[in-house]
Motif scaffolding. Structure first.
Motif, PDB file in Angstrom:
ATOM      1  N   UNK A 115     -11.464  -1.012   7.900  1.00  0.00           N
ATOM      2  CA  UNK A 115     -12.359  -1.244   6.769  1.00  0.00           C
ATOM      3  C   UNK A 115     -11.777  -2.354   5.898  1.00  0.00           C
ATOM      4  N   UNK A 116     -12.642  -3.284   5.502  1.00  0.00           N
ATOM      5  CA  UNK A 116     -12.272  -4.311   4.531  1.00  0.00           C
ATOM      6  C   UNK A 116     -13.218  -4.166   3.347  1.00  0.00           C
ATOM      7  N   UNK A 117     -12.682  -3.792   2.198  1.00  0.00           N
ATOM      8  CA  UNK A 117     -13.474  -3.520   1.012  1.00  0.00           C
ATOM      9  C   UNK A 117     -13.144  -4.532  -0.076  1.00  0.00           C
ATOM     10  N   UNK A 212     -13.018  10.501   1.462  1.00  0.00           N
ATOM     11  CA  UNK A 212     -12.159   9.356   1.797  1.00  0.00           C
ATOM     12  C   UNK A 212     -10.799   9.764   2.365  1.00  0.00           C
ATOM     13  N   UNK A 213     -10.183  10.866   1.933  1.00  0.00           N
ATOM     14  CA  UNK A 213      -8.879  11.220   2.526  1.00  0.00           C
ATOM     15  C   UNK A 213      -8.930  11.504   4.020  1.00  0.00           C
ATOM     16  N   UNK A 214     -10.133  11.728   4.568  1.00  0.00           N
ATOM     17  CA  UNK A 214     -10.250  12.004   6.006  1.00  0.00           C
ATOM     18  C   UNK A 214     -10.189  10.736   6.855  1.00  0.00           C
ATOM     19  N   UNK A 215     -10.285   9.552   6.229  1.00  0.00           N
ATOM     20  CA  UNK A 215     -10.282   8.312   6.996  1.00  0.00           C
ATOM     21  C   UNK A 215      -8.900   8.054   7.584  1.00  0.00           C
ATOM     22  N   UNK A 216      -8.871   7.662   8.832  1.00  0.00           N
ATOM     23  CA  UNK A 216      -7.600   7.366   9.501  1.00  0.00           C
ATOM     24  C   UNK A 216      -7.480   5.905   9.919  1.00  0.00           C
ATOM     25  N   UNK A 217      -8.548   5.137   9.800  1.00  0.00           N
ATOM     26  CA  UNK A 217      -8.482   3.727  10.184  1.00  0.00           C
ATOM     27  C   UNK A 217      -7.736   2.931   9.110  1.00  0.00           C
ATOM     28  N   UNK A 218      -7.185   1.767   9.455  1.00  0.00           N
ATOM     29  CA  UNK A 218      -6.574   0.903   8.447  1.00  0.00           C
ATOM     30  C   UNK A 218      -7.616   0.423   7.442  1.00  0.00           C
ATOM     31  N   UNK A 243      -5.479   7.446   3.074  1.00  0.00           N
ATOM     32  CA  UNK A 243      -4.104   7.367   3.570  1.00  0.00           C
ATOM     33  C   UNK A 243      -3.744   5.950   4.021  1.00  0.00           C
ATOM     34  N   UNK A 244      -2.643   5.431   3.522  1.00  0.00           N
ATOM     35  CA  UNK A 244      -2.075   4.145   3.954  1.00  0.00           C
ATOM     36  C   UNK A 244      -2.975   2.941   3.654  1.00  0.00           C
ATOM     37  N   UNK A 277      -6.059  -5.146  13.975  1.00  0.00           N
ATOM     38  CA  UNK A 277      -7.045  -5.190  15.047  1.00  0.00           C
ATOM     39  C   UNK A 277      -6.601  -6.151  16.129  1.00  0.00           C
ATOM     40  N   UNK A 278      -6.206  -7.365  15.724  1.00  0.00           N
ATOM     41  CA  UNK A 278      -5.804  -8.380  16.691  1.00  0.00           C
ATOM     42  C   UNK A 278      -6.977  -9.197  17.127  1.00  0.00           C
TER      43      UNK A 278
END
Length: 286
Positions: A115-117, A212-218, A243-244, A277-278
């Motif tokens: 995600x990019x916010x 939102x705390x359930x998100x695991x993606x960067x 997270x992170x 992502x790369x």
């Protein structure tokens, strides 16, 4: 190009090389925004990424079949992911587009690479902050009737939405330029029914903090220091809950660091995506 998604035609543009990781970028300001902003900002990454930008249902030149709910707009993003043929995508969005990027991510976490916010909020708490900031400004003398109509979703028609938009636009940038404000006013597609729905129906119920705390993606969160409508505190809340998540504040920007500090913002986003992502990674197929 015109693409039919969930029985509604959307205006869509695809930029960048086939086979590259797909970025779906959501514009902000329902009824005022369009694909033009994400095309200008995320189009800079189209040398390495496959960038999909679009006019959301009821915005820009897309068809406007209701409802204009977050559920429907998130379903349209999922339809675009299926149409482009990517198993997983990067979701990006600024302002209200950030609301929708997060709405999609909490509904379809297995489909999101990252995600990019930008300059966004996890709930509707930004509205009270924005009103306080607007009333405290010394930049312009606000017409409080027009300010109230646009903030509350009570605009009367497209012409009225245009005049209300003209009223609040001076608040957005780090440096106020009346000529640029007028240029933005004239470049905007006005869809007052969509705007009104967003702010009378959607915003009173908007709150993703518990999900939102359930998100695991960067997740990368960017914001301008002088953002009046989704202030830095909103981005700090997102960064604290996810997270992170990474938070980057652009010190010489208002609501649009992708414009006001374009080079630094683009380098920040590119560096994040290349790392997590790369650019050489395959898009994946459903």
């Amino acid at each position: 190009m015109r693409v039919t998604v969930n029985d509604n035609e959307l205006e869509v543009e695809l930029l960048g090389p086939e086979g590259a990781p797909v970025v779906i970028a959501c514009h902000g300001a329902p009824g005022l925004g369009s694909r033009a902003e994400p095309r200008a900002s995320f189009g800079r990454l189209a040398d390495s990424y496959r960038v999909l930008v679009y006019d959301a249902r009821g915005s820009g030149v897309s068809e406007g079949k209701g409802p204009f709910t977050h559920e429907q707009w998130a379903a349209d993003v999922e339809g675009l992911r299926e149409w482009v043929g990517a198993e997983r995508v990067v979701l990006a969005g600024g302002s209200y587009g950030g609301f929708m990027a997060m709405e999609y991510a909490v509904r379809h976490p297995d489909r999101v690479l990252a995600l990019v916010l930008r300059d966004t909020s996890p709930d509707n708490a930004n509205e009270d902050m924005a009103r306080a900031n607007a009333l405290a400004t010394r930049r312009v003398d606000l017409d409080l009737e027009k300010f109230g109509r646009i903030m509350d979703g009570r605009t009367r028609d497209d012409a009225d939405l245009k005049e209300c938009w003209r009223e609040i636009l001076p608040l957005y940038d780090h440096v106020y330029d009346p000529a640029k404000v007028e240029e933005k006013v004239e470049a905007t597609h006005y869809r007052y029914e969509t705007h009104n729905w967003a702010f009378t129906e959607n915003m009173p119920r908007y709150d993703l903090k518990d999900r939102l705390p359930s998100l695991t993606c960067p997740v990368l969160v960017t914001v301008g220091r002088d953002d009046w409508i989704t202030p830095v505190a909103c981005s700090e809340t997102i960064a604290r809950l996810v997270p992170h998540a990474r938070l980057v504040v652009f010190e010489k920007s208002g609501h649009s660091p992708q414009v006001e500090e374009a080079e630094a913002w683009t380098a920040c986003v590119r560096g994040f995506l290349d790392e997590v992502v790369g650019a050489g990674a395959p898009a994946g197929r459903g």
